[in-house]
Design a protein around this motif. Structure first.
Motif, PDB file in Angstrom:
ATOM      1  N   THR A   1       0.855  -1.184   0.000  1.00  0.00           N
ATOM      2  CA  THR A   1       0.000   0.000   0.000  1.00  0.00           C
ATOM      3  C   THR A   1       0.889   1.232   0.000  1.00  0.00           C
ATOM      4  O   THR A   1       2.093   1.159   0.292  1.00  0.00           O
ATOM      5  CB  THR A   1      -0.930   0.010   1.231  1.00  0.00           C
TER       6      THR A   1
ATOM      7  N   LYS B   1      -5.925   8.287   0.547  1.00  0.00           N
ATOM      8  CA  LYS B   1      -4.936   7.217   0.500  1.00  0.00           C
ATOM      9  C   LYS B   1      -4.791   6.541   1.868  1.00  0.00           C
ATOM     10  O   LYS B   1      -4.501   5.332   1.943  1.00  0.00           O
ATOM     11  CB  LYS B   1      -3.583   7.760   0.036  1.00  0.00           C
TER      12      LYS B   1
ATOM     13  N   GLN C   1      -7.518   4.164   2.034  1.00  0.00           N
ATOM     14  CA  GLN C   1      -7.192   3.059   1.138  1.00  0.00           C
ATOM     15  C   GLN C   1      -6.199   2.101   1.788  1.00  0.00           C
ATOM     16  O   GLN C   1      -6.307   0.876   1.630  1.00  0.00           O
ATOM     17  CB  GLN C   1      -6.611   3.613  -0.163  1.00  0.00           C
ATOM     18  N   SER C   2      -5.253   2.642   2.546  1.00  0.00           N
ATOM     19  CA  SER C   2      -4.281   1.774   3.219  1.00  0.00           C
ATOM     20  C   SER C   2      -4.936   0.934   4.305  1.00  0.00           C
ATOM     21  O   SER C   2      -4.500  -0.192   4.570  1.00  0.00           O
ATOM     22  CB  SER C   2      -3.158   2.624   3.819  1.00  0.00           C
TER      23      SER C   2
ATOM     24  N   ASP D   1      -6.299  -1.863   2.296  1.00  0.00           N
ATOM     25  CA  ASP D   1      -5.222  -2.708   1.763  1.00  0.00           C
ATOM     26  C   ASP D   1      -4.615  -3.617   2.829  1.00  0.00           C
ATOM     27  O   ASP D   1      -4.069  -4.680   2.498  1.00  0.00           O
ATOM     28  CB  ASP D   1      -4.125  -1.840   1.160  1.00  0.00           C
ATOM     29  N   THR D   2      -4.677  -3.202   4.091  1.00  0.00           N
ATOM     30  CA  THR D   2      -4.120  -4.016   5.177  1.00  0.00           C
ATOM     31  C   THR D   2      -5.192  -4.833   5.880  1.00  0.00           C
ATOM     32  O   THR D   2      -4.980  -5.299   6.997  1.00  0.00           O
ATOM     33  CB  THR D   2      -3.407  -3.122   6.205  1.00  0.00           C
TER      34      THR D   2
END
Length: 480
Positions: A110, A349, A352-353, A356-357
Protein backbone atom coordinates in the motif's frame (compact mmCIF):
# COMPACT_ATOMS: atom_id res chain seq x y z
CA UNK A 1 22.09 14.45 19.23
CA UNK A 2 21.99 18.27 19.16
CA UNK A 3 21.06 20.18 22.32
CA UNK A 4 19.06 23.40 22.01
CA UNK A 5 20.11 26.15 24.43
CA UNK A 6 16.86 28.17 24.06
CA UNK A 7 14.89 24.99 24.72
CA UNK A 8 16.89 24.27 27.87
CA UNK A 9 16.40 27.83 29.11
CA UNK A 10 12.64 27.64 28.54
CA UNK A 11 12.53 24.28 30.32
CA UNK A 12 14.41 25.69 33.33
CA UNK A 13 12.11 28.72 33.42
CA UNK A 14 9.01 26.50 33.47
CA UNK A 15 10.53 24.38 36.24
CA UNK A 16 11.19 27.49 38.31
CA UNK A 17 7.67 28.87 37.84
CA UNK A 18 6.14 25.46 38.55
CA UNK A 19 8.25 25.11 41.70
CA UNK A 20 6.96 28.38 43.10
CA UNK A 21 3.45 27.29 42.10
CA UNK A 22 3.79 24.38 44.56
CA UNK A 23 3.50 21.59 42.03
CA UNK A 24 6.68 21.38 40.01
CA UNK A 25 6.03 18.29 37.91
CA UNK A 26 2.25 18.49 37.45
CA UNK A 27 2.08 22.25 36.95
CA UNK A 28 5.17 22.15 34.72
CA UNK A 29 3.76 19.32 32.59
CA UNK A 30 0.51 21.16 31.89
CA UNK A 31 2.11 24.57 31.38
CA UNK A 32 4.75 23.21 28.99
CA UNK A 33 2.04 22.63 26.37
CA UNK A 34 2.21 26.35 25.63
CA UNK A 35 5.52 25.87 23.79
CA UNK A 36 4.38 23.99 20.71
CA UNK A 37 7.59 24.33 18.68
CA UNK A 38 10.28 24.47 21.35
CA UNK A 39 12.51 21.41 21.47
CA UNK A 40 15.24 20.58 23.96
CA UNK A 41 17.23 18.27 21.70
CA UNK A 42 17.23 17.00 18.15
CA UNK A 43 17.66 13.23 17.89
CA UNK A 44 19.63 12.76 14.69
CA UNK A 45 19.63 8.97 15.07
CA UNK A 46 15.80 9.03 14.82
CA UNK A 47 15.59 10.93 11.57
CA UNK A 48 15.91 14.36 13.18
CA UNK A 49 13.05 13.93 15.65
CA UNK A 50 12.92 16.83 18.10
CA UNK A 51 11.03 16.13 21.36
CA UNK A 52 9.16 19.18 22.63
CA UNK A 53 9.39 20.63 26.12
CA UNK A 54 6.45 18.67 27.49
CA UNK A 55 8.16 15.34 26.79
CA UNK A 56 10.88 16.29 29.30
CA UNK A 57 8.23 16.83 31.96
CA UNK A 58 6.58 13.54 31.00
CA UNK A 59 9.86 11.72 31.54
CA UNK A 60 10.44 13.50 34.86
CA UNK A 61 6.93 12.70 36.08
CA UNK A 62 7.10 9.02 35.08
CA UNK A 63 10.57 8.68 36.62
CA UNK A 64 9.48 10.33 39.86
CA UNK A 65 6.49 8.01 40.20
CA UNK A 66 8.57 4.94 39.28
CA UNK A 67 11.06 5.83 42.03
CA UNK A 68 8.39 5.77 44.73
CA UNK A 69 9.00 3.22 47.47
CA UNK A 70 5.50 1.74 47.18
CA UNK A 71 5.35 1.84 43.39
CA UNK A 72 4.13 -1.74 42.92
CA UNK A 73 1.41 -1.28 45.52
CA UNK A 74 0.39 2.00 43.85
CA UNK A 75 0.30 0.39 40.41
CA UNK A 76 -1.83 -2.42 41.80
CA UNK A 77 -4.23 0.16 43.16
CA UNK A 78 -4.40 1.95 39.80
CA UNK A 79 -4.97 -1.19 37.71
CA UNK A 80 -7.31 -2.63 40.32
CA UNK A 81 -9.61 0.39 40.51
CA UNK A 82 -9.40 2.16 37.12
CA UNK A 83 -10.64 -0.11 34.34
CA UNK A 84 -9.83 2.27 31.44
CA UNK A 85 -6.14 1.87 32.34
CA UNK A 86 -6.35 -1.73 31.15
CA UNK A 87 -7.73 -0.53 27.81
CA UNK A 88 -4.95 2.04 27.57
CA UNK A 89 -2.28 -0.55 28.39
CA UNK A 90 -3.70 -2.90 25.75
CA UNK A 91 -3.66 -0.10 23.19
CA UNK A 92 -0.04 0.69 24.05
CA UNK A 93 0.97 -2.96 23.53
CA UNK A 94 -0.99 -3.10 20.27
CA UNK A 95 0.71 0.12 19.08
CA UNK A 96 4.17 -1.29 19.79
CA UNK A 97 3.46 -4.58 18.03
CA UNK A 98 1.80 -2.84 15.09
CA UNK A 99 4.61 -0.29 14.65
CA UNK A 100 7.16 -3.11 14.41
CA UNK A 101 5.17 -5.80 12.58
CA UNK A 102 2.74 -4.16 10.13
CA UNK A 103 5.23 -2.06 8.09
CA UNK A 104 7.20 -5.25 7.51
CA UNK A 105 4.29 -7.63 7.00
CA UNK A 106 2.51 -5.32 4.52
CA UNK A 107 5.67 -3.81 3.02
CA UNK A 108 5.08 -2.60 -0.55
CA UNK A 109 1.38 -3.52 -0.50
CA UNK A 110 0.00 0.00 0.00
CA UNK A 111 1.04 3.63 -0.40
CA UNK A 112 1.73 5.91 2.57
CA UNK A 113 2.89 9.48 3.15
CA UNK A 114 6.16 9.96 4.98
CA UNK A 115 8.46 12.84 5.88
CA UNK A 116 11.24 13.22 3.36
CA UNK A 117 14.81 14.24 4.11
CA UNK A 118 13.91 17.74 2.94
CA UNK A 119 12.57 19.55 6.00
CA UNK A 120 8.79 19.83 6.02
CA UNK A 121 8.20 17.88 2.80
CA UNK A 122 5.76 14.96 2.76
CA UNK A 123 6.09 12.46 -0.08
CA UNK A 124 4.14 9.42 -1.19
CA UNK A 125 5.97 6.11 -0.95
CA UNK A 126 5.39 2.38 -0.59
CA UNK A 127 4.85 1.13 2.94
CA UNK A 128 8.11 0.29 4.68
CA UNK A 129 9.64 0.70 8.17
CA UNK A 130 10.60 4.32 8.91
CA UNK A 131 12.14 6.15 11.86
CA UNK A 132 8.72 7.62 12.70
CA UNK A 133 7.60 4.12 13.73
CA UNK A 134 9.99 4.45 16.67
CA UNK A 135 9.66 8.15 17.49
CA UNK A 136 5.89 8.54 17.24
CA UNK A 137 5.24 5.24 18.99
CA UNK A 138 7.64 6.36 21.70
CA UNK A 139 5.71 9.61 22.19
CA UNK A 140 2.44 7.68 22.36
CA UNK A 141 3.79 5.18 24.91
CA UNK A 142 5.23 8.03 26.97
CA UNK A 143 1.80 9.67 26.94
CA UNK A 144 0.18 6.45 28.15
CA UNK A 145 2.75 6.09 30.94
CA UNK A 146 2.03 9.69 31.91
CA UNK A 147 -1.64 8.80 32.32
CA UNK A 148 -0.75 5.90 34.61
CA UNK A 149 1.69 8.05 36.59
CA UNK A 150 -0.87 10.83 37.01
CA UNK A 151 -3.51 8.32 38.11
CA UNK A 152 -1.05 7.05 40.73
CA UNK A 153 -0.50 10.54 42.11
CA UNK A 154 -4.15 11.60 41.95
CA UNK A 155 -5.34 8.44 43.73
CA UNK A 156 -2.74 8.87 46.47
CA UNK A 157 -3.68 12.48 47.36
CA UNK A 158 -5.89 15.30 46.14
CA UNK A 159 -3.90 17.34 43.65
CA UNK A 160 -6.74 19.01 41.79
CA UNK A 161 -5.43 22.42 42.86
CA UNK A 162 -2.10 21.73 41.15
CA UNK A 163 -3.94 20.64 38.03
CA UNK A 164 -6.01 23.84 38.08
CA UNK A 165 -2.96 26.07 38.52
CA UNK A 166 -1.18 24.27 35.71
CA UNK A 167 -4.04 24.78 33.28
CA UNK A 168 -4.40 28.46 34.12
CA UNK A 169 -0.66 28.92 33.69
CA UNK A 170 -0.85 27.17 30.32
CA UNK A 171 -3.77 29.34 29.16
CA UNK A 172 -2.03 32.48 30.41
CA UNK A 173 1.25 31.69 28.66
CA UNK A 174 -0.54 30.76 25.44
CA UNK A 175 -2.65 33.93 25.45
CA UNK A 176 0.31 36.12 26.38
CA UNK A 177 2.58 34.80 23.64
CA UNK A 178 -0.26 34.99 21.14
CA UNK A 179 -0.77 38.67 21.94
CA UNK A 180 2.99 39.29 21.69
CA UNK A 181 3.08 37.61 18.27
CA UNK A 182 0.04 39.56 17.07
CA UNK A 183 1.39 42.92 18.24
CA UNK A 184 4.89 42.24 16.91
CA UNK A 185 3.73 41.31 13.42
CA UNK A 186 1.21 44.12 13.09
CA UNK A 187 3.55 46.74 14.54
CA UNK A 188 6.25 45.91 12.01
CA UNK A 189 8.62 44.45 14.62
CA UNK A 190 8.54 41.02 13.00
CA UNK A 191 8.53 37.53 14.44
CA UNK A 192 9.77 38.18 18.00
CA UNK A 193 9.14 34.56 19.11
CA UNK A 194 11.37 33.02 16.44
CA UNK A 195 14.25 32.24 18.89
CA UNK A 196 12.14 29.77 20.89
CA UNK A 197 10.97 27.80 17.85
CA UNK A 198 13.76 25.23 17.94
CA UNK A 199 11.88 22.10 16.82
CA UNK A 200 12.92 20.39 13.61
CA UNK A 201 9.61 21.20 11.94
CA UNK A 202 8.61 23.19 8.89
CA UNK A 203 8.25 26.65 10.48
CA UNK A 204 5.62 28.78 8.72
CA UNK A 205 5.49 31.79 11.02
CA UNK A 206 5.68 34.70 8.57
CA UNK A 207 2.75 33.82 6.32
CA UNK A 208 -0.15 36.09 5.38
CA UNK A 209 -3.73 35.20 4.52
CA UNK A 210 -5.90 37.70 2.60
CA UNK A 211 -3.64 40.50 3.81
CA UNK A 212 -3.74 39.43 7.48
CA UNK A 213 -0.62 38.29 9.33
CA UNK A 214 -1.19 34.72 10.54
CA UNK A 215 -0.79 34.36 14.30
CA UNK A 216 1.39 31.39 15.22
CA UNK A 217 2.51 32.29 18.75
CA UNK A 218 5.23 29.87 19.85
CA UNK A 219 3.94 27.20 17.43
CA UNK A 220 5.25 26.24 14.02
CA UNK A 221 2.17 27.29 12.05
CA UNK A 222 -1.21 28.97 12.43
CA UNK A 223 -3.27 25.75 12.48
CA UNK A 224 -1.28 24.36 15.43
CA UNK A 225 -1.69 27.63 17.32
CA UNK A 226 -5.41 27.63 16.52
CA UNK A 227 -5.84 24.08 17.84
CA UNK A 228 -4.18 24.98 21.14
CA UNK A 229 -6.25 28.19 21.30
CA UNK A 230 -9.46 26.20 20.97
CA UNK A 231 -8.41 23.89 23.82
CA UNK A 232 -7.45 26.80 26.08
CA UNK A 233 -10.68 28.62 25.19
CA UNK A 234 -12.77 25.54 26.04
CA UNK A 235 -11.07 25.25 29.43
CA UNK A 236 -11.34 28.91 30.39
CA UNK A 237 -14.91 29.30 29.11
CA UNK A 238 -16.15 26.19 30.91
CA UNK A 239 -14.43 27.21 34.15
CA UNK A 240 -15.91 30.70 33.85
CA UNK A 241 -19.44 29.37 33.34
CA UNK A 242 -19.11 26.97 36.27
CA UNK A 243 -17.40 29.27 38.79
CA UNK A 244 -17.82 32.84 37.43
CA UNK A 245 -14.07 33.35 37.75
CA UNK A 246 -13.00 36.81 36.56
CA UNK A 247 -9.62 35.47 35.48
CA UNK A 248 -11.23 32.76 33.36
CA UNK A 249 -13.58 35.35 31.85
CA UNK A 250 -10.70 37.61 30.80
CA UNK A 251 -8.74 34.68 29.40
CA UNK A 252 -11.79 33.55 27.42
CA UNK A 253 -12.13 36.98 25.83
CA UNK A 254 -8.44 37.15 24.86
CA UNK A 255 -8.38 33.59 23.53
CA UNK A 256 -11.54 34.16 21.49
CA UNK A 257 -9.92 37.25 19.99
CA UNK A 258 -6.76 35.31 19.11
CA UNK A 259 -8.75 32.41 17.66
CA UNK A 260 -10.64 34.76 15.35
CA UNK A 261 -7.43 36.45 14.19
CA UNK A 262 -5.39 33.26 13.70
CA UNK A 263 -6.64 33.14 10.05
CA UNK A 264 -6.77 29.34 10.25
CA UNK A 265 -9.56 27.19 8.88
CA UNK A 266 -8.93 24.86 11.83
CA UNK A 267 -9.88 27.72 14.16
CA UNK A 268 -13.05 28.66 12.31
CA UNK A 269 -14.35 25.13 11.77
CA UNK A 270 -13.48 24.13 15.33
CA UNK A 271 -15.02 27.27 16.81
CA UNK A 272 -18.22 26.66 14.86
CA UNK A 273 -18.46 23.12 16.23
CA UNK A 274 -17.73 24.30 19.78
CA UNK A 275 -20.49 26.90 19.52
CA UNK A 276 -23.09 24.18 18.99
CA UNK A 277 -23.17 22.87 22.61
CA UNK A 278 -23.01 26.47 23.86
CA UNK A 279 -26.05 27.40 21.76
CA UNK A 280 -27.91 24.28 22.90
CA UNK A 281 -27.17 25.08 26.53
CA UNK A 282 -28.44 28.64 26.16
CA UNK A 283 -31.55 27.41 24.36
CA UNK A 284 -32.25 24.96 27.17
CA UNK A 285 -31.93 27.78 29.70
CA UNK A 286 -34.45 29.85 27.75
CA UNK A 287 -36.91 26.94 27.60
CA UNK A 288 -36.55 26.38 31.34
CA UNK A 289 -37.10 30.06 31.98
CA UNK A 290 -33.85 30.31 33.96
CA UNK A 291 -31.44 32.42 31.92
CA UNK A 292 -28.19 33.12 33.74
CA UNK A 293 -26.42 36.48 33.82
CA UNK A 294 -23.48 35.11 31.83
CA UNK A 295 -25.80 33.92 29.06
CA UNK A 296 -27.41 37.36 28.87
CA UNK A 297 -23.94 38.90 28.61
CA UNK A 298 -23.03 36.56 25.74
CA UNK A 299 -26.27 37.36 23.91
CA UNK A 300 -25.78 41.12 24.37
CA UNK A 301 -22.20 40.92 23.05
CA UNK A 302 -23.38 38.99 20.00
CA UNK A 303 -26.09 41.57 19.26
CA UNK A 304 -23.61 44.43 19.72
CA UNK A 305 -21.19 42.70 17.36
CA UNK A 306 -23.83 42.20 14.67
CA UNK A 307 -25.01 45.82 14.98
CA UNK A 308 -21.39 47.07 14.81
CA UNK A 309 -20.72 45.06 11.65
CA UNK A 310 -23.91 46.34 10.02
CA UNK A 311 -23.06 49.91 11.00
CA UNK A 312 -19.56 49.68 9.58
CA UNK A 313 -20.84 48.19 6.31
CA UNK A 314 -23.42 50.98 5.96
CA UNK A 315 -20.86 53.69 6.70
CA UNK A 316 -18.31 52.29 4.27
CA UNK A 317 -19.30 49.46 1.96
CA UNK A 318 -15.76 48.25 1.26
CA UNK A 319 -14.57 48.34 4.90
CA UNK A 320 -15.30 44.66 5.42
CA UNK A 321 -13.80 43.44 2.14
CA UNK A 322 -10.57 42.15 3.78
CA UNK A 323 -12.60 40.04 6.21
CA UNK A 324 -14.78 38.72 3.38
CA UNK A 325 -11.65 37.70 1.46
CA UNK A 326 -10.28 36.06 4.59
CA UNK A 327 -13.49 34.07 5.11
CA UNK A 328 -13.55 33.02 1.47
CA UNK A 329 -9.93 31.85 1.42
CA UNK A 330 -10.03 29.96 4.73
CA UNK A 331 -13.51 28.43 4.58
CA UNK A 332 -15.40 28.69 1.30
CA UNK A 333 -12.51 28.15 -1.13
CA UNK A 334 -10.30 26.06 1.15
CA UNK A 335 -11.34 22.74 -0.36
CA UNK A 336 -10.56 24.00 -3.88
CA UNK A 337 -7.07 25.21 -2.98
CA UNK A 338 -3.89 23.24 -3.66
CA UNK A 339 -3.51 22.59 0.06
CA UNK A 340 -7.09 21.38 0.29
CA UNK A 341 -6.66 18.95 -2.61
CA UNK A 342 -3.39 17.67 -1.16
CA UNK A 343 -4.86 17.01 2.28
CA UNK A 344 -7.95 15.37 0.81
CA UNK A 345 -5.63 13.08 -1.15
CA UNK A 346 -3.75 12.20 2.05
CA UNK A 347 -7.00 11.19 3.72
CA UNK A 348 -8.18 9.19 0.71
CA UNK A 349 -4.94 7.22 0.50
CA UNK A 350 -4.94 6.68 4.29
CA UNK A 351 -8.39 5.13 4.09
CA UNK A 352 -7.19 3.06 1.14
CA UNK A 353 -4.28 1.77 3.22
CA UNK A 354 -6.74 0.66 5.89
CA UNK A 355 -8.50 -1.46 3.26
CA UNK A 356 -5.22 -2.71 1.76
CA UNK A 357 -4.12 -4.02 5.18
CA UNK A 358 -7.47 -5.79 5.75
CA UNK A 359 -8.29 -3.47 8.65
CA UNK A 360 -5.11 -4.09 10.65
CA UNK A 361 -3.48 -0.75 9.85
CA UNK A 362 -0.07 0.28 8.58
CA UNK A 363 1.45 0.68 12.04
CA UNK A 364 1.92 3.66 14.31
CA UNK A 365 3.93 6.42 12.64
CA UNK A 366 4.02 4.75 9.21
CA UNK A 367 1.98 7.39 7.43
CA UNK A 368 0.53 10.88 7.65
CA UNK A 369 -3.09 11.88 7.18
CA UNK A 370 -4.91 15.20 7.51
CA UNK A 371 -7.50 14.18 10.08
CA UNK A 372 -6.97 12.49 13.43
CA UNK A 373 -9.80 9.89 13.15
CA UNK A 374 -8.53 8.85 9.71
CA UNK A 375 -4.97 8.67 11.03
CA UNK A 376 -6.12 6.44 13.89
CA UNK A 377 -8.02 4.17 11.52
CA UNK A 378 -5.17 3.87 9.01
CA UNK A 379 -2.34 3.42 11.55
CA UNK A 380 -4.01 1.47 14.37
CA UNK A 381 -6.56 -0.41 12.31
CA UNK A 382 -9.95 -1.61 13.47
CA UNK A 383 -8.88 -3.05 16.82
CA UNK A 384 -6.78 -0.05 17.79
CA UNK A 385 -9.56 2.34 16.73
CA UNK A 386 -12.03 0.38 18.85
CA UNK A 387 -9.84 0.71 21.94
CA UNK A 388 -9.33 4.41 21.25
CA UNK A 389 -13.10 4.84 20.94
CA UNK A 390 -13.58 3.18 24.33
CA UNK A 391 -11.16 5.66 25.89
CA UNK A 392 -13.06 8.52 24.25
CA UNK A 393 -16.30 7.21 25.75
CA UNK A 394 -14.65 7.18 29.17
CA UNK A 395 -13.57 10.77 28.68
CA UNK A 396 -16.98 11.83 27.37
CA UNK A 397 -18.76 10.28 30.35
CA UNK A 398 -16.75 12.47 32.69
CA UNK A 399 -18.22 12.51 36.19
CA UNK A 400 -21.71 11.56 35.10
CA UNK A 401 -23.40 9.56 37.84
CA UNK A 402 -20.88 10.42 40.56
CA UNK A 403 -21.05 14.22 40.49
CA UNK A 404 -22.89 14.39 43.83
CA UNK A 405 -19.84 12.88 45.53
CA UNK A 406 -17.39 15.45 44.18
CA UNK A 407 -16.58 18.89 45.58
CA UNK A 408 -17.88 21.75 43.38
CA UNK A 409 -14.40 23.09 42.60
CA UNK A 410 -13.19 19.62 41.57
CA UNK A 411 -16.27 19.15 39.40
CA UNK A 412 -15.61 22.48 37.65
CA UNK A 413 -11.92 21.70 37.01
CA UNK A 414 -12.62 18.19 35.69
CA UNK A 415 -15.39 19.41 33.37
CA UNK A 416 -13.14 22.19 32.06
CA UNK A 417 -10.26 19.80 31.37
CA UNK A 418 -12.55 17.30 29.68
CA UNK A 419 -13.97 20.00 27.40
CA UNK A 420 -10.48 21.28 26.63
CA UNK A 421 -9.43 17.78 25.60
CA UNK A 422 -12.40 17.40 23.26
CA UNK A 423 -11.71 20.82 21.78
CA UNK A 424 -8.18 19.64 21.03
CA UNK A 425 -9.54 16.46 19.46
CA UNK A 426 -11.90 18.51 17.28
CA UNK A 427 -8.96 20.61 16.10
CA UNK A 428 -6.94 17.46 15.36
CA UNK A 429 -9.90 16.01 13.49
CA UNK A 430 -9.77 19.00 11.14
CA UNK A 431 -6.03 19.01 10.44
CA UNK A 432 -4.18 16.47 12.62
CA UNK A 433 -1.78 14.14 10.86
CA UNK A 434 -0.82 11.63 13.56
CA UNK A 435 -2.78 8.96 15.43
CA UNK A 436 -1.38 10.30 18.71
CA UNK A 437 -4.25 12.18 20.44
CA UNK A 438 -1.77 14.48 22.21
CA UNK A 439 -0.63 15.00 25.78
CA UNK A 440 -3.82 16.91 26.69
CA UNK A 441 -5.87 13.77 26.03
CA UNK A 442 -3.69 11.68 28.34
CA UNK A 443 -3.84 14.28 31.12
CA UNK A 444 -7.62 14.58 30.82
CA UNK A 445 -8.06 10.80 30.82
CA UNK A 446 -6.07 10.52 34.05
CA UNK A 447 -7.92 13.37 35.76
CA UNK A 448 -11.38 12.06 34.82
CA UNK A 449 -10.60 8.42 35.66
CA UNK A 450 -8.92 9.11 39.00
CA UNK A 451 -11.60 11.57 40.08
CA UNK A 452 -14.34 9.05 39.31
CA UNK A 453 -12.62 6.46 41.49
CA UNK A 454 -12.22 9.00 44.26
CA UNK A 455 -15.91 9.84 44.04
CA UNK A 456 -16.89 6.16 44.18
CA UNK A 457 -14.68 5.69 47.24
CA UNK A 458 -16.43 8.64 48.89
CA UNK A 459 -19.79 7.11 48.04
CA UNK A 460 -18.75 3.81 49.61
CA UNK A 461 -18.19 5.61 52.91
CA UNK A 462 -21.35 7.67 52.51
CA UNK A 463 -21.91 10.54 54.94
CA UNK A 464 -25.22 12.42 54.52
CA UNK A 465 -23.51 15.66 55.49
CA UNK A 466 -20.76 15.27 52.90
CA UNK A 467 -23.28 14.53 50.17
CA UNK A 468 -25.24 17.63 51.04
CA UNK A 469 -22.11 19.76 50.88
CA UNK A 470 -20.95 18.27 47.59
CA UNK A 471 -24.35 18.88 46.01
CA UNK A 472 -24.30 22.62 46.64
CA UNK A 473 -24.02 25.03 43.67
CA UNK A 474 -20.54 26.05 42.58
CA UNK A 475 -19.53 29.15 44.56
CA UNK A 476 -18.44 32.27 42.78
CA UNK A 477 -14.72 32.96 42.75
CA UNK A 478 -12.85 35.91 41.34
CA UNK A 479 -9.49 34.29 40.62
CA UNK A 480 -8.00 31.01 39.64
Amino acid sequence: MQVSLPGLLVCVAILAIAYYSRGMLIVGLVASQAFGATAVVTLTFLGGSSPLIYTIFEVLLVAAVAARRRIWFDLGSVFGSIRPVWILASLMVYAIIGAWLFPRFFAGQTAVFVQSKIRGTVVEASLAPVSANISQTGYFILGGLTTIALCTLLLHASRIDQIRRGFFLWCGLHAGMGVVDFVGKNAGVGDVLAPIRTANYAIISDAYEAGFARITGPFSEASSFAGASLACLAFSYTYWRWTRSRLAQCLSAILLFLTFLSTSSTAYVGLTLLCIPVALSMSASVLRGKVEREEILIAVLMVVGVVAVMGISLYRADALDPFVRLFSSTIINKADSASGHERAYWNFKSLQSFIDTTGLGVGFGSSRASSWPIAVLSQLGFFGSLMMAMLLVTLARGLSGVRQWVAPETDAVVASIRNASFAGIIANSVSGGSADPGILFFIALAVVSATRVGALRTAAGFDPGSRYQAAQPVPAVDAA
